[in-house]
Design an enzyme around this catalytic site. Structure first.
Site, PDB file in Angstrom:
ATOM      1  N   GLY B 102       0.835  -1.184   0.000  1.00 18.95           N
ATOM      2  CA  GLY B 102       0.000   0.000   0.000  1.00 18.95           C
ATOM      3  C   GLY B 102       0.873   1.237   0.000  1.00 18.95           C
ATOM      4  O   GLY B 102       2.044   1.180   0.381  1.00 18.95           O
ATOM      5  N   PHE B 106       2.768   9.779   2.086  1.00 21.75           N
ATOM      6  CA  PHE B 106       4.222   9.894   2.148  1.00 21.75           C
ATOM      7  C   PHE B 106       4.896   8.614   2.618  1.00 21.75           C
ATOM      8  O   PHE B 106       6.069   8.610   2.921  1.00 21.75           O
ATOM      9  CB  PHE B 106       4.630  11.059   3.042  1.00 21.75           C
ATOM     10  CG  PHE B 106       3.962  11.019   4.387  1.00 21.75           C
ATOM     11  CD1 PHE B 106       2.716  11.577   4.558  1.00 21.75           C
ATOM     12  CD2 PHE B 106       4.571  10.400   5.453  1.00 21.75           C
ATOM     13  CE1 PHE B 106       2.088  11.522   5.783  1.00 21.75           C
ATOM     14  CE2 PHE B 106       3.936  10.340   6.693  1.00 21.75           C
ATOM     15  CZ  PHE B 106       2.700  10.907   6.855  1.00 21.75           C
ATOM     16  N   ARG B 108       5.263   4.180   2.112  1.00 21.64           N
ATOM     17  CA  ARG B 108       5.030   3.015   1.292  1.00 21.64           C
ATOM     18  C   ARG B 108       5.163   1.821   2.215  1.00 21.64           C
ATOM     19  O   ARG B 108       6.085   1.752   3.025  1.00 21.64           O
ATOM     20  CB  ARG B 108       6.048   2.971   0.155  1.00 21.64           C
ATOM     21  CG  ARG B 108       5.846   1.856  -0.841  1.00 21.64           C
ATOM     22  CD  ARG B 108       6.728   2.068  -2.058  1.00 21.64           C
ATOM     23  NE  ARG B 108       6.099   2.941  -3.033  1.00 21.64           N
ATOM     24  CZ  ARG B 108       5.576   2.500  -4.191  1.00 21.64           C
ATOM     25  NH1 ARG B 108       5.620   1.238  -4.508  1.00 21.64           N
ATOM     26  NH2 ARG B 108       5.024   3.344  -5.025  1.00 21.64           N
ATOM     27  N   VAL B 109       4.210   0.905   2.131  1.00 23.61           N
ATOM     28  CA  VAL B 109       4.257  -0.261   2.994  1.00 23.61           C
ATOM     29  C   VAL B 109       4.606  -1.477   2.144  1.00 23.61           C
ATOM     30  O   VAL B 109       3.967  -1.734   1.123  1.00 23.61           O
ATOM     31  CB  VAL B 109       2.911  -0.481   3.717  1.00 23.61           C
ATOM     32  CG1 VAL B 109       2.979  -1.710   4.611  1.00 23.61           C
ATOM     33  CG2 VAL B 109       2.544   0.748   4.544  1.00 23.61           C
ATOM     34  N   GLY B 183      -5.074 -10.419   5.007  1.00 22.47           N
ATOM     35  CA  GLY B 183      -6.447 -10.348   4.508  1.00 22.47           C
ATOM     36  C   GLY B 183      -6.749  -9.081   3.724  1.00 22.47           C
ATOM     37  O   GLY B 183      -7.763  -8.987   3.043  1.00 22.47           O
ATOM     38  N   ASP B 225      -8.765   8.698  12.730  1.00 28.76           N
ATOM     39  CA  ASP B 225      -8.909   8.429  11.292  1.00 28.76           C
ATOM     40  C   ASP B 225      -9.577   7.089  11.025  1.00 28.76           C
ATOM     41  O   ASP B 225      -9.157   6.324  10.163  1.00 28.76           O
ATOM     42  CB  ASP B 225      -7.550   8.509  10.587  1.00 28.76           C
ATOM     43  CG  ASP B 225      -7.692   8.798   9.085  1.00 28.76           C
ATOM     44  OD1 ASP B 225      -8.813   9.157   8.652  1.00 28.76           O
ATOM     45  OD2 ASP B 225      -6.711   8.662   8.354  1.00 28.76           O
ATOM     46  N   LYS B 227     -11.876   4.487   9.470  1.00 28.23           N
ATOM     47  CA  LYS B 227     -12.556   4.293   8.185  1.00 28.23           C
ATOM     48  C   LYS B 227     -12.191   2.892   7.695  1.00 28.23           C
ATOM     49  O   LYS B 227     -11.177   2.335   8.132  1.00 28.23           O
ATOM     50  CB  LYS B 227     -12.134   5.356   7.163  1.00 28.23           C
ATOM     51  CG  LYS B 227     -10.630   5.427   6.918  1.00 28.23           C
ATOM     52  CD  LYS B 227     -10.274   6.417   5.808  1.00 28.23           C
ATOM     53  CE  LYS B 227      -8.790   6.719   5.799  1.00 28.23           C
ATOM     54  NZ  LYS B 227      -8.390   7.606   4.709  1.00 28.23           N
ATOM     55  N   ASN B 230      -8.594   1.807   6.805  1.00 24.40           N
ATOM     56  CA  ASN B 230      -7.549   1.651   7.819  1.00 24.40           C
ATOM     57  C   ASN B 230      -7.749   0.421   8.693  1.00 24.40           C
ATOM     58  O   ASN B 230      -7.086   0.258   9.699  1.00 24.40           O
ATOM     59  CB  ASN B 230      -7.470   2.898   8.698  1.00 24.40           C
ATOM     60  CG  ASN B 230      -6.777   4.048   7.987  1.00 24.40           C
ATOM     61  OD1 ASN B 230      -6.067   3.834   7.018  1.00 24.40           O
ATOM     62  ND2 ASN B 230      -7.003   5.268   8.446  1.00 24.40           N
ATOM     63  N   ASP B 243      -2.377   2.446  10.512  1.00 16.44           N
ATOM     64  CA  ASP B 243      -2.241   3.879  10.248  1.00 16.44           C
ATOM     65  C   ASP B 243      -2.588   4.755  11.447  1.00 16.44           C
ATOM     66  O   ASP B 243      -3.669   5.316  11.535  1.00 16.44           O
ATOM     67  CB  ASP B 243      -3.065   4.305   9.033  1.00 16.44           C
ATOM     68  CG  ASP B 243      -2.612   5.671   8.536  1.00 16.44           C
ATOM     69  OD1 ASP B 243      -1.776   6.303   9.208  1.00 16.44           O
ATOM     70  OD2 ASP B 243      -3.088   6.105   7.474  1.00 16.44           O
ATOM     71  N   THR B 261     -10.666  12.044   7.686  1.00 17.36           N
ATOM     72  CA  THR B 261     -11.086  11.807   6.315  1.00 17.36           C
ATOM     73  C   THR B 261     -12.448  12.481   6.136  1.00 17.36           C
ATOM     74  O   THR B 261     -13.303  12.333   7.012  1.00 17.36           O
ATOM     75  CB  THR B 261     -11.143  10.289   6.064  1.00 17.36           C
ATOM     76  OG1 THR B 261      -9.827   9.776   6.170  1.00 17.36           O
ATOM     77  CG2 THR B 261     -11.711   9.970   4.689  1.00 17.36           C
TER      78      THR B 261
END
Ligand SMILES: Nc1ncnc2c1ncn2[C@@H]1O[C@H](COP(=O)(O)OP(=O)(O)OP(=O)(O)O)[C@@H](O)[C@H]1O
Lengths: 458, 415
Positions: B102, B106, B108-109, B183, B225, B227, B230, B243, B261
């Site tokens: 993902g 800023f 990157r995973v 998952g 955050d 949602k 996340n 996150d 968000t």
């Protein structure tokens, strides 16, 4: 020769489950486990098929909020939302769908299914039921394309944030909002210009004065000046004082070079109109380009100033309320956390001079702190006021305890502002006051004696 | 086995580390009294003691993966637990980057595998979140990133929060080593299924309630955050919240920075009157609504119109929604925080005892004894079928200059 990885995986998972649940009937447990796994794998397969058929949506890309059309001013009129119209028509509709008329009631059929029936397969344990049969995969029956609100953005949503703000008074910084002189006429026009904007309609008088004072005049010398450009970062909100502007949206999401780079003209803004208010929330790309069509004048306000004005006054008020609450002996055993909750719940009310705020003999429902101004206390049968209240004094707090009638009347002698909270509100947040008084010191219960705590009785 | 687990989770704090003078660096909280000398870039040192330490650390990380077991709320709060520590020895080279899972604004995973690891540890995979210091600074997210690392470190071990096993840094990047949740995002399942039925929604919502209860009432942290994007699903079908970029220890002070968000912002965040943990209960109401309906209650093409709807706070329900669900959502999505469920008396326990959750066995749920509705089917621990494809990282990166390092490394020293 090695075992297939799929198999090893399943067995490892099964081992984990066995360790966790320590089943007495091992074979039944394993059988249940595998039928659950099978069910969930099939369900997933069906889901992924569904997924690939809607690939075009691009789950991985996120365009919101950058590509949102832009709308604002009363005179603009370019953003008459299609959806809003639908919503109005729908107002009396029994279906009462969230935001789209196309939401059919039977699309929701699965919401009413009982636990254990038709879910993502292996839900039995959750529903406390022993059944474990493969069933129809989840909600797939409900997925007819028509039922889906066509206008909802289905992409991943990007988080937003504004620059981090710390109240000046918390770091001993002396901040005063910028002030730009305006004539009374200008002031009145500005006020009217922002009146329709919900970001301004919640401001109290002081905030409103500061915000209007902070708007800065910005002359636009000639036509053809791009005040904001679609796709650029936005820091300012603008109100039109005089002149006129055209608004363009380029479908690409961004102002481009070349003669057609502006995109399509979607509206105009004239005196009293405003644009760019999203910039008052956070730094989002501009959704349109705004170009002057003649010599004009704008008023500009930047996000940090706006948010800071709001923050400083909210912060000061909270600290003031917490300070007042510390003085209330009935509430002396509140923890700082509880006190801040109560401070958050206090409601501000204003009264002109000569208003009777509470009346002797009435049933008491709310408690008051005098935030500004002065008031006098009267008792029946006594000509002169028996007490006077000034800033920081509080009264009527016994109402938090019981419904006993007010012991005196309190009348404002100047314009006053009070912070008030009802018994209901208090109990909703913290429970009965008696409990709070007793918890530190059981002997405090005797303080329930009205004479001890009610300044009205003094 | 319990003893092994215990030893692992509460690993001697100073083992595998630099000499004691450095090791106090691993506790961000008692940093302030330290000398102003920045650490002598331990990540650039090369010697055999260091190599041994790295090898030990990698093994410990692999062992953690082997045993992974949730901690009880009381254990999570211990400050000397090993999970969530800041490692002075790990480096990017200790991990083989397999695939991008993902990207954020800023960060990157990556899915990573232990590189040059001992026999038996070689197949251990993790998610490695990499943040470039330059980007963090450019996007003014230094404070948020510090909060994220500290909060994730202090909550590591909770059954439904992604475990940050360790964090580390090198000259130009910050790293958070996380347990891999194969998952994928609840978001993807929700969009594919359009909406979840009531039982599925209840299960996921209930796990979230346990997270919020823990964050708010044990840690004093507002997450800010919430949602579906996340919330990830782990190998066993349980949720993992990821996150923590906006998470903040607020305790009893309100905070003012707008973040979140758009569709999930609480009215008090929009109005800038100061906000606290109550914003998560608002967002939780939006989340339950989105689970059941397939889209959030407040929506418009134009974000300002969303905010206008939010501060007005009138939620409209599809007629088919159960009255318990409506009642719960209305309680949560209440504009007045002094009336908002979750924020009023009882806090999270008032939410837990709501009728909509009457079938939940909360203790069994916390201990992961209840099976989730979706258990990912995986070919192996490194299966990434539940993740989308991402563009490769661009080569042109702004360098993290020495000037910048001088100015900013101070802020990253706890990492
Ligand atoms: N532990 C994990 N296991 C698997 N995938 C993960 C893990 N952590 C993060 N991801 C994936 O990477 C994505 C981005 O991670 P994250 O949200 O932490 O980054 P971010 O830069 O802070 O994002 P944003 O800018 O959206 O806030 C997640 O949405 C998820 O898909």
């Amino acid at each position: 020769m090695s075992l297939p990885p799929d198999y090893s995986n399943e067995i490892t998972a099964l081992n984990r489950e066995i360790l966790k649940h320590q089943p007495s009937d091992t074979l039944q447990f394993c059988a249940n486990f595998f039928s659950r796994r099978l069910e969930s794998q099939r369900a997933e397969f069906l889901l992924s098929q569904q997924h690939s058929s809607s690939q075009g949506r691009g789950l991985a890309e996120s365009t919101f909020p950058g590509s949102n059309p832009f709308s604002t001013s009363p005179s603009g009129g370019f953003a008459t939302s299609h959806m809003q119209r639908l919503e109005e028509e729908e107002e009396n509709d029994v279906v009462a769908s969230p935001t789209a008329a196309s939401f059919s009631p039977d699309a929701m059929d699965h919401a009413q299914s009982t636990p254990g029936e038709d879910t993502f397969g292996n839900f039995e344990n959750f529903a406390d039921s022993a059944k474990s049969f493969p069933r129809q995969p989840p909600g797939l029956g409900a997925m007819d394309a028509q039922s889906f609100p066509s206008n909802y953005n289905m992409n991943r949503r990007t988080s937003v944030s504004a620059e981090s703000l710390n109240p000046a008074s918390s770091i001993n910084d002396n901040w005063t909002p910028p002030y730009h002189q305006k004539t009374n006429d200008q002031q009145a026009r500005l006020k009217a210009g922002v009146a329709g904007n919900f970001l301004f309609s919640h401001l109290d008088d002081e905030q409103s004065t500061q915000v209007l004072g902070a708007l800065q005049e910005k002359p636009i010398p000639t036509k053809g000046i791009k005040v904001i450009a679609q796709g650029d970062v936005g820091d300012y909100f603008y109100v039109v004082e005089s002149g006129a502007f055209d608004i363009y949206v380029n479908p690409s999401g961004k102002l481009e070079a070349g003669p057609d780079g502006l995109g399509n003209k979607v509206g105009t803004v004239g005196p009293g109109g405003s644009f760019g208010e999203l910039a008052l929330m956070y730094n989002a790309p501009r959704a349109a380009t705004v170009v002057s069509t003649q010599q004009s004048t704008l008023w500009a306000l930047d996000r940090v100033t706006f948010r800071r004005i709001l923050m400083e006054s909210a912060f000061d008020r909270r600290r003031m309320y917490e300070g007042f609450l510390e003085e209330v002996s009935l509430l002396s055993s509140l923890t700082p956390y509880e006190r801040s909750k109560i401070a958050d719940a206090l409601e501000t009310k204003k009264y002109p001079p000569g208003t009777t705020i509470i009346r002797e003999g009435d049933a008491g429902e709310s408690f008051y702190i005098l935030e500004a101004g002065e008031a006098e206390v009267y008792k029946r049968g006594v000509d002169k006021p028996v007490n006077r209240y000034k800033k920081g004094d509080y009264f009527g707090e016994l109402a938090l305890l019981n419904d006993a009638p007010r012991a005196a009347s309190v009348t404002s002698t100047s314009d006053v502002i009070v912070a008030t909270l009802g018994k209901d509100g208090f109990q909703r947040l913290l429970g009965p006051v008696e409990g709070i008084m007793r918890r530190n010191d059981p002997s405090k219960a005797s303080a329930l004696d009205a004479d001890a705590v009610d300044p009205l009785a003094r | 086995m319990a003893a092994v687990v215990h030893k692992l989770l509460h690993h001697d704090h100073h083992a595998n580390r630099e000499p004691p003078s450095q090791s106090s660096q691993t506790e961000p909280s008692n940093q302030s009294g330290q000398s102003n000398q920045p650490p002598p870039s331990p990540h650039e040192r090369q010697d055999s003691a260091m190599d041994r330490a790295r090898d030990e650390e990698k093994h410990a990380v692999a062992q953690w993966d082997e045993q992974r077991q949730p901690l009880e709320p009381g254990q999570i709060e211990q400050d000397r637990k090993w999970v969530g520590h800041s490692s002075r020895v790990l480096r990017q080279e200790d991990f083989e980057l397999i695939k991008t899972l993902g990207t954020g604004t800023f960060a990157r995973v990556w899915l990573v595998r232990l590189a040059n690891a001992r026999e038996g540890d070689q197949h251990k995979v993790f998610a490695l979140k990499i943040l470039r210091k330059v980007d963090v600074i450019r996007l003014k997210q230094v404070e948020h990133v510090r909060n994220e690392r500290n909060v994730l470190g202090s909550v590591a071990g909770h059954p439904f929060i992604t475990t940050m096993v360790a964090s580390f840094q090198d000259h130009d990047s910050l790293y958070m080593l996380l347990d891999y949740c194969p998952g994928g995002e609840v978001f993807s399942y929700l969009r594919r299924a359009r909406r979840f039925n009531e039982a599925t929604s209840q299960f996921y919502a209930a796990e979230i309630v346990l997270i919020l209860e823990f964050l708010h009432e044990k840690m004093g942290v507002a997450y800010r955050d919430l949602k579906p994007e996340n919330i990830l699903i782990d190998a066993e079908g349980h949720l993992k919240l990821v996150d923590f970029g906006f998470a903040k220890k607020v305790e009893n002070r309100e905070t003012y920075t707008l973040c979140g968000t758009p569709e999930y912002l609480a009215p008090e965040v929009i109005r800038n009157t100061g906000h606290g943990t109550a914003v998560d209960w608002w967002a939780f109401g939006i989340l339950v609504y989105e689970f059941l309906v397939g889209q959030p209650p407040f929506w418009d093409q134009n974000p300002m119109k969303i905010y206008e709807q939010i501060v007005e706070g009138r939620v409209r329900f599809p007629s088919a929604m159960s009255s318990d669900a409506r009642n719960l959502i209305s309680g949560l999505c209440t504009v007045d925080t002094s009336k908002r469920l979750g924020n009023i008396k009882g806090g999270a326990s008032a939410v837990k005892s709501h009728a909509w959750f009457q079938h939940i066995d909360w203790d069994a749920l916390y201990h992961r004894r209840i099976n989730g509705p979706i258990v990912p089917h995986l070919r192996g621990p490194a299966d990434t079928r539940n993740f989308d494809e991402y563009e490769p990282e661009s080569d042109q990166r702004e360098p993290y200059s020495n000037d910048m390092a001088e100015k900013w490394d101070e802020f990253f020293r706890d990492f």
